[in-house]
Design an enzyme around this catalytic site. Structure first.
Site, short mmCIF file in Angstrom:
data_model
loop_
_atom_site.label_atom_id
_atom_site.label_comp_id
_atom_site.label_asym_id
_atom_site.label_seq_id
_atom_site.Cartn_x
_atom_site.Cartn_y
_atom_site.Cartn_z
N ASP A 10 0.87 -1.18 0.00
CA ASP A 10 0.00 0.00 0.00
C ASP A 10 0.91 1.22 0.00
O ASP A 10 2.11 1.12 0.26
CB ASP A 10 -0.90 0.00 1.25
N SER A 11 0.32 2.37 -0.26
CA SER A 11 1.08 3.61 -0.19
C SER A 11 1.58 3.88 1.23
O SER A 11 2.57 4.57 1.41
CB SER A 11 0.19 4.78 -0.63
N CYS A 73 -4.23 -1.22 -2.11
CA CYS A 73 -4.38 0.23 -2.25
C CYS A 73 -5.39 0.47 -3.36
O CYS A 73 -5.14 0.14 -4.53
CB CYS A 73 -3.03 0.85 -2.61
N GLU A 152 -3.82 8.11 9.48
CA GLU A 152 -2.39 7.95 9.80
C GLU A 152 -2.00 8.72 11.06
O GLU A 152 -0.99 8.44 11.68
CB GLU A 152 -1.52 8.39 8.60
N CYS A 186 -11.03 2.75 0.22
CA CYS A 186 -9.64 3.10 0.54
C CYS A 186 -9.28 2.25 1.74
O CYS A 186 -10.07 2.15 2.69
CB CYS A 186 -9.52 4.58 0.89
N HIS A 188 -7.37 2.73 4.08
CA HIS A 188 -7.21 3.47 5.33
C HIS A 188 -8.56 3.66 6.06
O HIS A 188 -8.59 3.90 7.27
CB HIS A 188 -6.65 4.88 5.07
N1 DGL Z 1 -4.74 3.32 1.16
C1 DGL Z 1 -4.81 3.93 -0.13
C2 DGL Z 1 -6.03 3.48 -0.88
O1 DGL Z 1 -6.60 2.42 -0.58
C3 DGL Z 1 -4.82 5.43 -0.18
C4 DGL Z 1 -3.88 6.24 0.56
C5 DGL Z 1 -3.20 7.28 -0.28
O2 DGL Z 1 -3.77 8.29 -0.70
O3 DGL Z 1 -2.05 7.04 -0.51
O4 DGL Z 1 -6.46 4.13 -1.80
#
Ligand code: DGL
Length: 270
Positions: A10-11, A73, A152, A186, A188
């Site tokens: 993931d990012s 991600c 985060e 997402c 997150h």
């Molecule tokens: N966790 C990432 C997603 O599922 C997004 C986070 C980011 O913007 O890097 O899209």
């Protein structure tokens, strides 16, 4: 049977919510996780940059002789998945189609909401995946760019006034559109589930992209006879991040909802 690890990236640390669900379905699997914490967020970046970063993430994981890769991600899956998956012979799983299918099955009034990063929503990947299954559904999408830094930075409590105010603003149009199912598009966002549920109300079903994907991955690896032998013995997890590891355990344990055990290392992937 295949005892090699599953690579997940993931990012940032959001993909750990997918790891958590993977471990619930497949507790014996070994996992190598890469969080590109030095370059998070991806969601506000251009398509070209996301493709470049995702390619470097995937190449790093491929160096571990993994048996499968999970692109945890939504942003990467929405804009770069096809090109990325074409480079590998192992199964490469994305996190968009399973939640889209779950939402189509869950909705009763035919109105599905999608939230995600700006890049995910701009790509229309969810809309396309939903309408492919049920062209008659109404899809209402909205980007929630502040949700990633909130997750985060631990601003996720459902009593947090700032979190509720921001969520109330982002989700206003979806409430007005009377969606009965909302995809958390997402990885997150599961951390903000309490806040989102409070704003949307109890009658709206929330679909977690990582949870739905984990079930799909488990089913597919079973079908391919690629699960790890060894019964219920817990697998090992290795974590790699691209920024300093200070504070990693505390933050990661929030995403995993359990103590982090296993090694963590900072790496250079560019
Ligand atoms: N966790 C990432 C997603 O599922 C997004 C986070 C980011 O913007 O890097 O899209």
């Amino acid at each position: 049977m295949d005892s090699r690890a599953i690579g997940v990236f993931d990012s940032g640390l959001g993909g750990l919510t997918t790891v958590k669900k993977l471990l619930e379905c497949l507790p014996g699997e070994n996992i190598v996780y890469l969080g590109d914490t030095g370059r998070v967020p991806y969601g506000s970046r251009s398509k070209e940059t996301i493709i470049k970063y995702a390619g470097q993430d995937a190449e790093f994981l491929a160096g571990f002789d993994i048996k499968a890769m999970v692109v945890a991600c939504n942003t990467v899956c929405s804009v770069a998945y096809d090109a990325l998956a074409a480079n590998y012979e192992i199964p490469v799983y994305e996190v968009v189609s399973a939640p889209a299918k779950a939402a189509v099955e869950k909705t009763k009034n035919g109105r599905v909401g999608v939230i995600g990063t700006a890049a995910t929503i701009r790509s229309n990947a969810y809309r396309a995946a939903i309408l492919k299954l049920r062209p008659d559904l109404q899809v209402c999408s909205t980007p929630c760019p502040l949700f990633v830094p909130m997750a985060e930075n631990g601003r996720t409590d459902s009593a947090d006034i700032a979190a509720l105010t921001i969520a109330g603003d982002y989700l206003y149009e979806l409430r007005k559109a009377n969606v009965d199912t909302l995809i958390l598009g997402c990885t997150h966002y599961p951390l903000l589930r309490g806040v989102i549920a409070k704003v949307m109300g109890p009658e709206v079903a929330l679909v977690d992209s990582g949870a739905e994907t984990a079930k799909m991955v488990a089913d597919d690896l079973l079908k391919r006879d690629m699960l790890c032998p060894g019964g219920t013995a817990a697998g090992a997890i290795k974590y790699f991040v691209t920024d300093n590891i200070d504070g990693f355990s505390a933050l990661a344990s929030r995403f995993l909802a359990s103590e982090v055990s296993g090694m963590v290392e900072q790496v250079e992937i560019e």
